[in-house]
Design a protein around this motif. Structure first.
Motif, PDB file in Angstrom:
ATOM      1  N   ILE A  62      57.462 106.763  27.737  1.00  0.00           N
ATOM      2  CA  ILE A  62      56.191 106.155  27.244  1.00  0.00           C
ATOM      3  C   ILE A  62      55.656 105.014  28.032  1.00  0.00           C
ATOM      4  CG2 ILE A  62      55.566 104.428  25.401  1.00  0.00           C
ATOM      5  CD1 ILE A  62      57.207 105.802  23.431  1.00  0.00           C
ATOM      6  N   TYR A  63      56.683 104.472  28.809  1.00  0.00           N
ATOM      7  CA  TYR A  63      56.388 103.262  29.669  1.00  0.00           C
ATOM      8  C   TYR A  63      55.562 103.608  30.833  1.00  0.00           C
ATOM      9  CZ  TYR A  63      56.019  98.943  32.186  1.00  0.00           C
ATOM     10  OH  TYR A  63      55.481  97.838  32.493  1.00  0.00           O
ATOM     11  N   ARG A  64      56.029 104.826  31.320  1.00  0.00           N
ATOM     12  CA  ARG A  64      55.011 105.691  32.701  1.00  0.00           C
ATOM     13  C   ARG A  64      53.829 105.889  31.941  1.00  0.00           C
ATOM     14  NH1 ARG A  64      59.393 109.475  33.947  1.00  0.00           N
ATOM     15  NH2 ARG A  64      57.869 111.183  33.726  1.00  0.00           N
ATOM     16  N   LYS A  65      53.643 106.178  30.874  1.00  0.00           N
ATOM     17  CA  LYS A  65      52.153 106.577  30.744  1.00  0.00           C
ATOM     18  C   LYS A  65      51.597 105.448  29.812  1.00  0.00           C
ATOM     19  CE  LYS A  65      51.859 111.137  30.834  1.00  0.00           C
ATOM     20  NZ  LYS A  65      50.576 112.169  31.115  1.00  0.00           N
ATOM     21  N   HIS A  98      46.930 102.207  26.997  1.00  0.00           N
ATOM     22  CA  HIS A  98      45.789 101.206  27.114  1.00  0.00           C
ATOM     23  C   HIS A  98      44.395 101.748  27.179  1.00  0.00           C
ATOM     24  CE1 HIS A  98      44.769  97.242  27.929  1.00  0.00           C
ATOM     25  NE2 HIS A  98      44.410  97.288  29.169  1.00  0.00           N
ATOM     26  N   LEU A  99      44.327 102.837  27.754  1.00  0.00           N
ATOM     27  CA  LEU A  99      42.868 103.315  27.824  1.00  0.00           C
ATOM     28  C   LEU A  99      42.506 104.020  26.247  1.00  0.00           C
ATOM     29  CD1 LEU A  99      42.766 105.124  31.167  1.00  0.00           C
ATOM     30  CD2 LEU A  99      41.502 103.149  30.237  1.00  0.00           C
ATOM     31  N   LEU A 100      43.365 104.283  25.426  1.00  0.00           N
ATOM     32  CA  LEU A 100      43.196 104.642  23.973  1.00  0.00           C
ATOM     33  C   LEU A 100      42.677 103.735  23.330  1.00  0.00           C
ATOM     34  CD1 LEU A 100      45.890 107.221  23.176  1.00  0.00           C
ATOM     35  CD2 LEU A 100      43.760 107.635  23.589  1.00  0.00           C
ATOM     36  N   ASN A 101      42.650 102.220  23.670  1.00  0.00           N
ATOM     37  CA  ASN A 101      42.004 101.206  22.963  1.00  0.00           C
ATOM     38  C   ASN A 101      40.555 101.421  22.764  1.00  0.00           C
ATOM     39  OD1 ASN A 101      43.341  98.743  22.248  1.00  0.00           O
ATOM     40  ND2 ASN A 101      44.453  98.985  24.191  1.00  0.00           N
ATOM     41  N   LEU A 102      40.043 102.348  23.524  1.00  0.00           N
ATOM     42  CA  LEU A 102      38.740 102.498  23.582  1.00  0.00           C
ATOM     43  C   LEU A 102      38.546 103.662  22.800  1.00  0.00           C
ATOM     44  CD1 LEU A 102      38.158 102.382  27.626  1.00  0.00           C
ATOM     45  CD2 LEU A 102      37.382 100.618  25.901  1.00  0.00           C
ATOM     46  N   SER A 103      37.117 103.755  22.517  1.00  0.00           N
ATOM     47  CA  SER A 103      36.630 105.159  21.547  1.00  0.00           C
ATOM     48  C   SER A 103      37.208 106.252  22.333  1.00  0.00           C
ATOM     49  CB  SER A 103      35.265 105.106  21.344  1.00  0.00           C
ATOM     50  OG  SER A 103      34.521 105.583  22.564  1.00  0.00           O
ATOM     51  N   ALA A 104      37.309 107.424  21.564  1.00  0.00           N
ATOM     52  CA  ALA A 104      37.693 108.724  22.355  1.00  0.00           C
ATOM     53  C   ALA A 104      36.893 109.270  23.308  1.00  0.00           C
ATOM     54  CB  ALA A 104      37.968 109.758  21.194  1.00  0.00           C
ATOM     55  N   ILE A 105      35.483 109.165  23.260  1.00  0.00           N
ATOM     56  CA  ILE A 105      34.466 109.670  24.228  1.00  0.00           C
ATOM     57  C   ILE A 105      34.626 108.810  25.562  1.00  0.00           C
ATOM     58  CG2 ILE A 105      32.365 108.465  23.162  1.00  0.00           C
ATOM     59  CD1 ILE A 105      30.870 110.662  24.248  1.00  0.00           C
ATOM     60  N   ILE A 129      40.524 110.591  31.319  1.00  0.00           N
ATOM     61  CA  ILE A 129      41.734 110.945  30.593  1.00  0.00           C
ATOM     62  C   ILE A 129      41.180 111.892  29.325  1.00  0.00           C
ATOM     63  CG2 ILE A 129      43.767 110.112  29.126  1.00  0.00           C
ATOM     64  CD1 ILE A 129      43.577 108.922  31.970  1.00  0.00           C
ATOM     65  N   ASP A 130      42.207 112.916  28.938  1.00  0.00           N
ATOM     66  CA  ASP A 130      41.918 113.854  28.090  1.00  0.00           C
ATOM     67  C   ASP A 130      42.271 113.199  26.723  1.00  0.00           C
ATOM     68  OD1 ASP A 130      41.823 115.785  25.803  1.00  0.00           O
ATOM     69  OD2 ASP A 130      42.432 117.295  27.250  1.00  0.00           O
ATOM     70  N   ALA A 131      41.243 112.497  25.877  1.00  0.00           N
ATOM     71  CA  ALA A 131      41.541 111.683  24.886  1.00  0.00           C
ATOM     72  C   ALA A 131      42.438 112.121  23.529  1.00  0.00           C
ATOM     73  CB  ALA A 131      40.264 111.245  24.340  1.00  0.00           C
ATOM     74  N   LEU A 132      42.043 113.345  23.315  1.00  0.00           N
ATOM     75  CA  LEU A 132      42.751 114.061  22.127  1.00  0.00           C
ATOM     76  C   LEU A 132      44.243 114.551  22.461  1.00  0.00           C
ATOM     77  CD1 LEU A 132      39.735 116.105  20.613  1.00  0.00           C
ATOM     78  CD2 LEU A 132      40.924 113.961  19.576  1.00  0.00           C
ATOM     79  N   LYS A 133      44.284 115.002  23.754  1.00  0.00           N
ATOM     80  CA  LYS A 133      45.666 115.248  24.336  1.00  0.00           C
ATOM     81  C   LYS A 133      46.429 114.215  24.248  1.00  0.00           C
ATOM     82  CE  LYS A 133      45.912 119.475  27.145  1.00  0.00           C
ATOM     83  NZ  LYS A 133      45.013 119.899  27.989  1.00  0.00           N
ATOM     84  N   THR A 134      46.132 113.109  24.723  1.00  0.00           N
ATOM     85  CA  THR A 134      46.933 111.944  25.050  1.00  0.00           C
ATOM     86  C   THR A 134      47.269 111.202  23.569  1.00  0.00           C
ATOM     87  OG1 THR A 134      45.414 111.432  26.907  1.00  0.00           O
ATOM     88  CG2 THR A 134      46.937 109.475  26.416  1.00  0.00           C
ATOM     89  N   GLN A 135      46.172 111.355  22.833  1.00  0.00           N
ATOM     90  CA  GLN A 135      46.279 110.556  21.237  1.00  0.00           C
ATOM     91  C   GLN A 135      47.652 111.477  20.664  1.00  0.00           C
ATOM     92  OE1 GLN A 135      43.604 111.219  18.059  1.00  0.00           O
ATOM     93  NE2 GLN A 135      43.187 109.255  18.165  1.00  0.00           N
ATOM     94  N   ARG A 136      47.579 112.912  20.791  1.00  0.00           N
ATOM     95  CA  ARG A 136      48.672 113.612  20.316  1.00  0.00           C
ATOM     96  C   ARG A 136      49.966 113.476  21.009  1.00  0.00           C
ATOM     97  NH1 ARG A 136      45.501 118.407  19.775  1.00  0.00           N
ATOM     98  NH2 ARG A 136      46.277 119.020  21.857  1.00  0.00           N
ATOM     99  N   LEU A 137      49.953 113.353  22.186  1.00  0.00           N
ATOM    100  CA  LEU A 137      51.381 112.948  22.917  1.00  0.00           C
ATOM    101  C   LEU A 137      51.891 111.719  22.527  1.00  0.00           C
ATOM    102  CD1 LEU A 137      53.108 113.398  25.311  1.00  0.00           C
ATOM    103  CD2 LEU A 137      51.662 112.304  26.737  1.00  0.00           C
ATOM    104  N   PHE A 138      51.039 110.759  22.317  1.00  0.00           N
ATOM    105  CA  PHE A 138      51.835 109.391  21.905  1.00  0.00           C
ATOM    106  C   PHE A 138      52.067 109.439  20.380  1.00  0.00           C
ATOM    107  CE2 PHE A 138      52.103 106.497  25.163  1.00  0.00           C
ATOM    108  CZ  PHE A 138      51.045 106.825  26.346  1.00  0.00           C
ATOM    109  N   PRO A 176      49.668  97.210  27.248  1.00  0.00           N
ATOM    110  CA  PRO A 176      50.864  97.908  26.980  1.00  0.00           C
ATOM    111  C   PRO A 176      51.798  97.891  28.304  1.00  0.00           C
ATOM    112  CG  PRO A 176      49.291  99.442  26.825  1.00  0.00           C
ATOM    113  CD  PRO A 176      48.433  98.144  26.820  1.00  0.00           C
ATOM    114  N   ARG A 177      51.266  97.881  29.439  1.00  0.00           N
ATOM    115  CA  ARG A 177      51.988  97.800  30.702  1.00  0.00           C
ATOM    116  C   ARG A 177      52.716  96.627  30.736  1.00  0.00           C
ATOM    117  NH1 ARG A 177      46.812  98.427  34.517  1.00  0.00           N
ATOM    118  NH2 ARG A 177      45.954  97.111  32.945  1.00  0.00           N
ATOM    119  N   ARG A 178      52.223  95.641  29.909  1.00  0.00           N
ATOM    120  CA  ARG A 178      52.775  94.317  30.062  1.00  0.00           C
ATOM    121  C   ARG A 178      53.769  94.315  28.688  1.00  0.00           C
ATOM    122  NH1 ARG A 178      49.848  88.705  29.681  1.00  0.00           N
ATOM    123  NH2 ARG A 178      51.700  87.417  30.336  1.00  0.00           N
ATOM    124  N   ILE A 179      53.279  94.246  27.696  1.00  0.00           N
ATOM    125  CA  ILE A 179      53.981  93.943  26.542  1.00  0.00           C
ATOM    126  C   ILE A 179      54.747  95.044  25.812  1.00  0.00           C
ATOM    127  CG2 ILE A 179      52.523  92.135  25.987  1.00  0.00           C
ATOM    128  CD1 ILE A 179      51.557  93.841  23.395  1.00  0.00           C
TER     129      ILE A 179
END
Lengths: 322, 268, 279
Positions: free
Chosen positions: A200-203, A208-215, A222-231, A268-271
């Motif tokens: 998780i930390y490596r990614k 952090h980028l998922l804070n934004l809207s998917a588009i 970043i593939d938004a949906l894939k990343t969301q699914r991964l997390f 998240p990289r920080r906290i």
């Protein structure tokens, strides 16, 4: 933006506080044992066979739930999200309930519970692949209703159980650190936890980028949906691991991310590490207080909510006041 | 030179059978400032979504200087195309500067730890949009106009040749509308960027862009320079409304006035 | 003439009595109550029992109405009982309320002390016209307990800890039947300061320093008793562990407040004082 020196200072002080809490957790209990006597044959068993497994479980549960809650809050874009919001924890509870009903031995109950939650995770993942959605509503609602389904199945199990069996199951569901988990299982769980956390930390930048809207996330490469699914999978694994070991310890996953965000911002990289340490410290401390005040085994899940809710309300009202 | 081109793109939403792009083809000229115009529901936002690859065409290609976009890695595409959304959405608030730095993502690896150079670029883009004073403010304390500037700054951090904007004036008052589009125009000229913008206000489109693409009922009605295509006939066909077009006395650009059918005017 | 009338009256009286007793329809809401009813030869009047009423064997053939903690109201009413026998602190209160409201005669017994058992037997005997049998049962039970008491009176009382559950760690405290059982069997409950069934932390349980740990066993619980035993294995500072005095005992015999209570005490006494009390 991470000011490295400030970050290192924060991590060091949190780390120090963590070690302090660890030692205090081992020393405090029904009777106080000073760290000098930790290996004394008289006290050795109490420290290493009773308190140490509890502290380890507190670290696993507190840390995993905090990180899991933090992730869910971002991917669901919902400040009220906690690790139990989606059905995976409910599935773990159902697995545990079935284990109790079938009179399985303790380590097996944990194992079955973890398996059922993995099954549920697979189902949700499969469904989310088929019904690709630009918003997180579908995921959220699927999870919430699965949660209802599982909790009603668990209630059914309770009604079918024999008198004292029901008490056992209920106690397990209420969450605690006293369950007899064999030590090898604890170490394996700790290993799984660290593997998941380092991944998780490596990614964490993608998180952090998922804070934004998917588009927007997609437009940034970043593939938004894939990343969301991964997390989602990673956070659910953390949750499943915890629930199968300790039952439902609520509130930590909701409170700690907000606390960390309030104190140190939202990167998240920080906290992420802060979340882990604060969660572990919180749970060790709470368990320490509860088991020193009462000679009884108290349901830790209920106690965390009892202590956490007023504190959280205080924080909320303080921030909202002009 | 054709920077971005749609070649016979077919697209359908899986949940909505009524909407369908069939053999959609158009291009964006390099260095141009193009506005995508069309009635509501004609498919403008869908086109932007297809360019950012958030949606994938069923058939056909979206081509960047001859190379289909889907053959490139997402990160590479992000280094070529930046997207400015209509409104600012975020899960949890952060400082403006941290938000703008997110635009550096396509150029960062691993944990995405930004270097001094990235910080300088962030500050430069904020000053370009005249928002450097907002650097340490929290996102949820900004006004709509300020948010739009910050969104633009974030996209500019990506340092891309093409900039996409989805209705940048949507939530803004008239002054703010002019401000943002003027900024956009000057930045475009300065950096020699290509801009593709979806806009509803025809006046502003005429004022700030040079080319336009008309979209009508999920088909390309036509594209070309504003001087050729901003006519009453085309406006009637695309929007179904009557327009009187004359010249803005200050800028010389076409000025559009809507009139009701009863009053007939001779247009040139 | 007089003789005829007298014999007719006598016959009528007999019929009345027999029909009176034959029309009793009893439902027992706990296994120990079932055992007591059988011991008083009331088996024909029992129309339904709670689950796990497994003694005597014939009782297993009776219809069931759910467990003693969650009986089904509908099922109970379906059997049209005239009397319902319940156990206080076991049968849920709301159910008892409903039953009272429906007009069915409800007999509730508490079972925290052996005196409660005697009273229960006598009351049941009185209610159903089996006073003689009840008296005899009580007497034999009292005699058994007295015999055991005599045997263990002068023996040293070991500190006994009864653990009934692993998760949560539940033990037997004061004001329970098992607490009385320990005393009757010639022991002393290691828990003196908690009532009911306290869920003590392991550390608190260790401080009790029991000489003997007893685990009541019921069918299907073998895993649990194994787990409980292994949870004490490493604690050699505890006398019970050091001297290998962790035993399972027959759960049905020792926890049921019924006619076999005496047997249960004898069973426990044998575990506590193996040399003095033979099986």
């Amino acid at each position: 933006m991470i000011r490295t020196s400030k970050w290192i200072a924060e991590i060091s002080s949190l780390g120090f506080l963590f070690l302090l809490t660890l030692f205090t957790g081992l020393s405090i209990g029904v009777e106080w044992i000073s760290p000098v006597h930790f290996w004394d044959p008289l006290f050795k068993n109490i420290i290493w066979d009773i308190r140490w497994p509890r502290v380890l479980l507190a670290i696993i549960a507190g840390g995993a739930l905090s990180v899991s809650g933090y992730i869910f809050q971002i991917i669901l874009k919902n400040p009220l999200a906690d690790p139990f919001i989606l059905g995976v924890s409910g599935a773990a509870c159902l697995g545990g309930a079935l284990g109790f009903l079938l009179h399985l031995g303790y380590p097996l109950i944990t194992f079955v519970s973890f398996l059922t939650s993995l099954l549920c995770l697979g189902v949700i993942d499969f469904v989310s692949r088929k019904h690709v959605s630009t918003t997180s509503h579908v995921l959220l609602l699927t999870g919430v209703f699965l949660s209802f389904l599982f909790s009603s199945l668990v209630t059914l199990c309770l009604s079918f159980s024999e008198p004292f069996e029901g008490t056992s199951l209920l106690f397990w569901l209420m969450g605690g650190l006293s369950f007899p988990i064999p030590t090898p299982m604890l170490w394996i769980s700790l290993g799984i936890l660290f593997f998941l956390l380092s991944f998780i930390y490596r990614k964490s930048y993608h998180l952090h980028l998922l804070n934004l809207s998917a588009i927007e996330t997609q437009a940034l490469g970043i593939d938004a949906l894939k990343t969301q699914r991964l997390f989602f999978i990673l956070a659910s694994l953390l949750c499943a691991l915890t629930v199968s070991l300790t039952g439902m310890i609520g509130f930590v996953g909701l409170l700690v991310p907000h606390l960390c965000r309030f104190l140190w911002g939202n990167d998240p990289r920080r906290i992420l590490i802060h979340c882990f340490l604060v969660g572990a410290i919180l749970l060790i401390s709470m368990d320490m207080v509860v088991r020193t005040l009462f000679p009884y085994e108290m349901p830790l899940g209920a106690m965390t909510a009892l202590l956490g809710a007023p504190f959280f309300l205080f924080l909320l009202w303080k921030r909202s006041s002009p | 030179m054709k920077l971005l081109e749609f070649r016979n793109v077919h697209f359908k939403y899986s949940g909505d059978p009524s909407f369908c792009f069939k053999e959609l083809s158009f291009f964006v000229q390099e260095g141009s400032f193009t506005t995508l115009l069309g009635a509501n529901g004609s498919g403008k936002s869908t086109i932007l979504n297809l360019i950012t690859q958030f949606l994938k065409p069923k058939q056909g290609d979206i081509v960047w200087k001859g190379t289909p976009l889907h053959t490139l890695a997402l990160k590479q595409c992000a280094q070529k195309i930046a997207f400015v959304p209509q409104s600012m959405e975020f899960a949890f608030s952060m400082s403006v500067f941290d938000y703008v730095l997110l635009g550096r993502a396509p150029h960062l690896q691993g944990l995405g730890l930004e270097s001094t150079e990235d910080h300088e670029i962030g500050e430069a883009t904020l000053s370009m949009v005249q928002a450097l004073h907002l650097k340490d403010r929290l996102l949820d304390t900004l006004s709509h106009g300020e948010k739009q500037k910050v969104l633009l700054a974030k996209a500019l951090c990506q340092e891309t040749p093409l900039l996409l904007l989805d209705e940048p004036t949507a939530h803004l008052d008239i002054q703010a509308q002019f401000e943002i589009l003027s900024l956009l125009r000057s930045i475009q000229k300065q950096k020699k960027m290509t801009v593709l913008m979806v806009l509803h206000q025809l006046d502003l489109a005429c004022e700030f862009s040079e080319e336009l693409i008309f979209l009508k009922s999920e088909k390309i009605y036509g594209q070309g320079p504003i001087s050729e295509w901003m006519t009453t006939g085309h406006l009637k066909n695309v929007y179904g409304f009557n327009a009187f077009i004359d010249q803005n006395p200050f800028t010389g650009k076409p000025r559009i006035t809507h009139h009701r059918e009863e009053v007939e005017q001779i247009n040139h | 003439m007089c003789l005829k009338i007298r014999s007719l009256l006598y016959l009528f009286f007999l019929c009345a009595v027999s029909t009176l007793s034959a029309t009793e329809r009893i439902i027992s809401l706990a296994p120990d109550l079932t055992e007591t009813l059988y011991a008083l030869s009331l088996q024909d009047e029992i129309v339904a029992v709670s689950e796990f009423s497994n003694f005597p064997k014939e009782a297993q053939k009776k219809q069931t109405i759910g467990t003693f903690m969650a009986p089904s109201l509908e099922k109970i009413l379906y059997f049209k009982p005239t009397v319902i026998i319940a156990k206080r602190h076991a049968t849920p209160q709301h159910l008892l309320q409903k039953l009272r409201q429906s007009g069915i005669h409800l007999l509730e017994f508490k079972t925290q002390h052996e005196i409660d058992i005697f009273e229960m037997i006598l009351q049941l005997g009185k209610k159903f016209g089996k006073e003689q049998k009840a008296k005899r049962l009580c007497t034999s039970l009292k005699e058994m307990l007295f015999t055991i008491q005599n045997r263990v009176r002068n023996l040293e009382k070991p500190r006994v800890l009864i653990q009934i559950e692993l998760v949560p760690p539940m033990f037997v405290g004061k004001q329970t039947l098992l607490d009385r059982a320990i005393e009757l069997a010639g022991g002393m409950n290691a828990i003196q300061h908690h009532k009911g069934y306290p869920k003590l932390q392991k550390e608190a349980a260790l401080q009790l320093n029991p000489d003997i740990i007893l685990i009541p066993l019921t069918k299907g619980d073998e895993n649990k008793s194994q787990d409980i035993q292994s949870s004490w294995k490493s604690w050699v500072s505890v006398p019970a562990v050091r001297h290998h005095r962790i035993f399972t005992m027959d759960g049905d015999l020792t926890t049921r407040a019924g006619p076999r209570f005496g047997e249960g005490i004898a069973h426990m006494a044998h575990l506590l004082h193996p040399t003095s009390v033979k099986k």
